[in-house]
Write an enzyme that holds these catalytic residues in place. Structure first.
Site, PDB file in Angstrom:
ATOM      1  N   GLY A   1       0.824  -1.204   0.000  1.00 46.38           N
ATOM      2  CA  GLY A   1       0.000   0.000   0.000  1.00 46.38           C
ATOM      3  C   GLY A   1       0.854   1.248   0.000  1.00 46.38           C
TER       4      GLY A   1
ATOM      5  N   GLY B   1      -0.527   4.694  -1.063  1.00 50.69           N
ATOM      6  CA  GLY B   1      -1.740   5.148  -0.392  1.00 50.69           C
ATOM      7  C   GLY B   1      -1.551   6.349   0.515  1.00 50.69           C
ATOM      8  N   ASP B   2      -2.662   6.797   1.071  1.00 54.22           N
ATOM      9  CA  ASP B   2      -2.697   8.008   1.887  1.00 54.22           C
ATOM     10  C   ASP B   2      -1.949   7.834   3.209  1.00 54.22           C
ATOM     11  OD1 ASP B   2      -3.759  10.719   2.256  1.00 54.22           O
ATOM     12  OD2 ASP B   2      -4.909   9.832   3.889  1.00 54.22           O
TER      13      ASP B   2
ATOM     14  N   ALA C   1       0.608   5.872   3.947  1.00 56.72           N
ATOM     15  CA  ALA C   1       2.057   5.912   3.710  1.00 56.72           C
ATOM     16  C   ALA C   1       2.538   7.335   3.510  1.00 56.72           C
ATOM     17  CB  ALA C   1       2.407   5.051   2.501  1.00 56.72           C
ATOM     18  N   LYS C   2       1.776   8.085   2.725  1.00 53.60           N
ATOM     19  CA  LYS C   2       2.177   9.455   2.399  1.00 53.60           C
ATOM     20  C   LYS C   2       2.123  10.365   3.619  1.00 53.60           C
ATOM     21  CE  LYS C   2       0.750  13.361  -0.503  1.00 53.60           C
ATOM     22  NZ  LYS C   2      -0.244  13.860  -1.489  1.00 53.60           N
TER      23      LYS C   2
ATOM     24  N   ASP D   1      -2.408   0.262  16.849  1.00 50.30           N
ATOM     25  CA  ASP D   1      -3.457   1.205  17.246  1.00 50.30           C
ATOM     26  C   ASP D   1      -2.724   2.496  17.558  1.00 50.30           C
ATOM     27  OD1 ASP D   1      -5.282   2.814  18.598  1.00 50.30           O
ATOM     28  OD2 ASP D   1      -6.277   1.145  19.590  1.00 50.30           O
ATOM     29  N   HIS D   2      -2.839   3.491  16.650  1.00 49.18           N
ATOM     30  CA  HIS D   2      -1.975   4.667  16.781  1.00 49.18           C
ATOM     31  C   HIS D   2      -2.227   5.434  18.075  1.00 49.18           C
ATOM     32  CE1 HIS D   2      -5.506   6.645  14.934  1.00 49.18           C
ATOM     33  NE2 HIS D   2      -5.098   7.715  15.587  1.00 49.18           N
TER      34      HIS D   2
ATOM     35  N   ASP E   1     -15.279   2.107  14.536  1.00 49.26           N
ATOM     36  CA  ASP E   1     -14.132   2.932  14.153  1.00 49.26           C
ATOM     37  C   ASP E   1     -13.348   3.434  15.363  1.00 49.26           C
ATOM     38  OD1 ASP E   1     -12.617   4.244  12.037  1.00 49.26           O
ATOM     39  OD2 ASP E   1     -13.430   6.119  12.796  1.00 49.26           O
TER      40      ASP E   1
ATOM     41  N   HIS F   1      -9.663   2.209  20.019  1.00 52.63           N
ATOM     42  CA  HIS F   1      -9.050   3.301  20.775  1.00 52.63           C
ATOM     43  C   HIS F   1      -9.645   3.473  22.174  1.00 52.63           C
ATOM     44  CE1 HIS F   1      -7.452   4.018  16.896  1.00 52.63           C
ATOM     45  NE2 HIS F   1      -8.395   4.822  16.441  1.00 52.63           N
TER      46      HIS F   1
END
Length: 498
Positions: free
Chosen positions: A15, A18-19, A21-22, A182-183, A240, A245
């Site tokens: 990926g 993808g967004d 990664a960017k 899980d950021h 979500d 979280h």
């Protein structure tokens, strides 16, 4: 640069165009590099469907670093980019994986990497199992070094699908090789929860049902679904945010002290806390949980549309954009203490914080005055502010004996020169080091889904009147009533409480 050979590794990024990664991964990898936490013995192999060359890939990596406003010296950035390679790959074609293995062997020889490989799945989860099976069958996981798999959420959409996904990836990787990211667990003040509790006698001695009246966890967003309408309409706030979280923060707050700060010990205590969550029947869901969906309103002085008018959203959608709930933990420490959670989109402001409200004194001499004494609070600010506040009672200046609440603040990201690392930066470094403490174990995922599934299945079969809160508010009135019937109220989020 560090000589720690734990950092000698190749990151295979599925990926890569993808967004995620960017926006997050490339800047995080560069930050690790410029801080000396990645040696020169590393490589990043980007994998995706697009027909890119190495040069095009590197240009995109460079652009993402500059867009992230990271100060980068041109010579340093150019040296960093030499470690990047790209491969256009069909994830369902076995021959493509032979090409990948050949490329990995080449970069490992070029950068003297001893076969240590991280596979990062920054893509649609329906391919995780397919990729995992091919990585094993084509010998890509069969190296002289270690292999690790990093997986982004969503990890399933219920317990059954999560179990199926877990079974698929377990054919290729052992549990201790799987890093479910899980950021939130990489955020500075979430990681500080354990320090606040276990490094301070002041708090740990009060961390029980004899001293705490309730705990409130709020994660509010002022934004709507933006360009994620298609995904969000099949997910909703419960899947979500709550399943991962919110329940992870509950586990960190409620867990018992581990015998030592080792991955397996911390995880064990979190799992015990999640096991202690009081389960609900379908009939009890509406007593403990509230759902909402935003309508049109005003946010930051601008009129914004309701959820059903957002792009790629069903105009009759019953997807919730807000969830509030009351959780009870049935163990010796927490019996009788409600833990309230709420999370939603298009709310008054962006804020994630935890409020611990302590019980009032049984006989307070200063309650003779007209105003009730303000309860003592411990507030952990997670984002956008990072810090801790303690609310005490003090004497009002002057001849009067009246009291006023006094707020003592510590701001973690306000000091000059302090730029706290991005959550992904810390979690990537943990994975490279083999430290899985801040990643979720399968047992945590399974227990979270088991708890949430009862709510989602009940909501799917019951009617609801949406929208039920205005954009720019703090959610539906029913969320306030959830606390009022227990004699409590939501504490205002950061900015409105200052």
């Amino acid at each position: 640069m560090t000589n720690n050979n734990h950092t000698y590794c190749t990151i295979v990024l599925f990926g890569a165009t993808g967004d995620l990664a960017k926006r997050k991964l490339f800047p995080s990898i560069y930050n690790l590099y410029r801080k000396g936490l990645l040696s020169e013995h590393f490589a990043v192999v980007g994998v995706a469907r697009r027909e890119w060359s190495n040069e095009v890939f590197r240009q995109n990596v460079s652009a993402s670093i500059k867009e992230a406003n990271i100060t980068a010296e041109e010579q340093d950035l150019e040296r960093f980019l030499t470690h990047f390679r790209y491969l256009s790959l069909n994830v369902t074609n076995a021959a493509s994986y032979q090409d990948l293995n050949a490329l990995l062997c080449n970069v490992e020889e070029e950068f003297t990497i001893p076969g240590n490989r991280i596979f990062y799945m920054a893509m649609a989860p329906e391919f995780f199992g397919t990729i995992g099976s091919y990585l094993k069958s084509e010998g890509i996981t069969n190296t002289k070094g270690w292999t690790r798999l990093i997986i982004e959420k969503p990890f399933g959409r219920d317990l059954e699908s999560a179990q199926k996904l877990n079974d698929e990836i377990r054919h290729a990787f052992e549990e201790d090789e799987i890093y479910r990211i899980d950021h939130y667990l990489g955020k500075e003040m979430v990681q500080n929860i354990g320090v606040i509790r276990f490094a301070n006698a002041l708090f740990e001695s009060l961390w029980n049902n004899r001293r705490i009246a309730n705990v409130q966890i709020t994660s509010s967003e002022s934004l709507g679904v933006e360009d994620r309408g298609g995904y969000y309409d099949t997910s909703g706030a419960l899947r979500d945010m709550v399943q991962n979280h919110m329940l992870q923060m509950v586990a960190l707050l409620a867990m018992e002290p581990p015998i030592r700060l080792a991955t397996e010990e911390v995880r064990s205590e979190k799992i015990k806390a999640l096991r202690s969550l009081r389960p609900m029947t379908a009939e009890e869901v509406d007593q403990y949980f509230v759902r909402g969906q935003y309508g049109p309103g005003i946010v930051s002085g601008k009129e914004v549309p309701g959820y059903r008018s957002e792009e790629k959203v069903n105009p009759n959608s019953k997807t919730e954009t807000f969830v509030a709930g009351k959780l009870l933990i049935d163990n010796h420490r927490w019996a009788g203490v409600p833990i309230y959670i709420r999370t939603g989109k298009r709310m008054k402001e962006k804020s994630t914080e935890i409020v611990v409200q302590f019980k009032d004194l049984p006989m307070n001499l200063y309650n003779k005055f007209e105003e009730q004494l303000h309860p003592n609070l411990l507030i952990i600010h997670i984002q956008p502010d990072e810090g801790i506040s303690i609310v005490l009672n003090g004497k009002r200046i002057g001849a009067s004996e009246e009291t006023i609440p006094v707020k003592l603040d510590y701001c973690n990201n306000c000091e000059d020169g302090i730029n706290t690392p991005e959550a992904y930066e810390k979690l990537l470094y943990d994975a490279i080091q083999g430290d899985a403490t801040n990643f979720t174990h399968w047992d945590e995922v399974a227990l979270s889904w088991k708890f949430v599934d009862i709510i989602s299945k009940t909501w799917e079969t019951s009617s609801v009147s949406f929208p039920n809160y205005e954009s720019g508010s703090m959610g539906p009135k029913a969320a306030d009533e959830l606390l009022e019937k227990d004699g409590f109220s939501w504490w205002p989020v950061s900015k409105s409480s200052k």
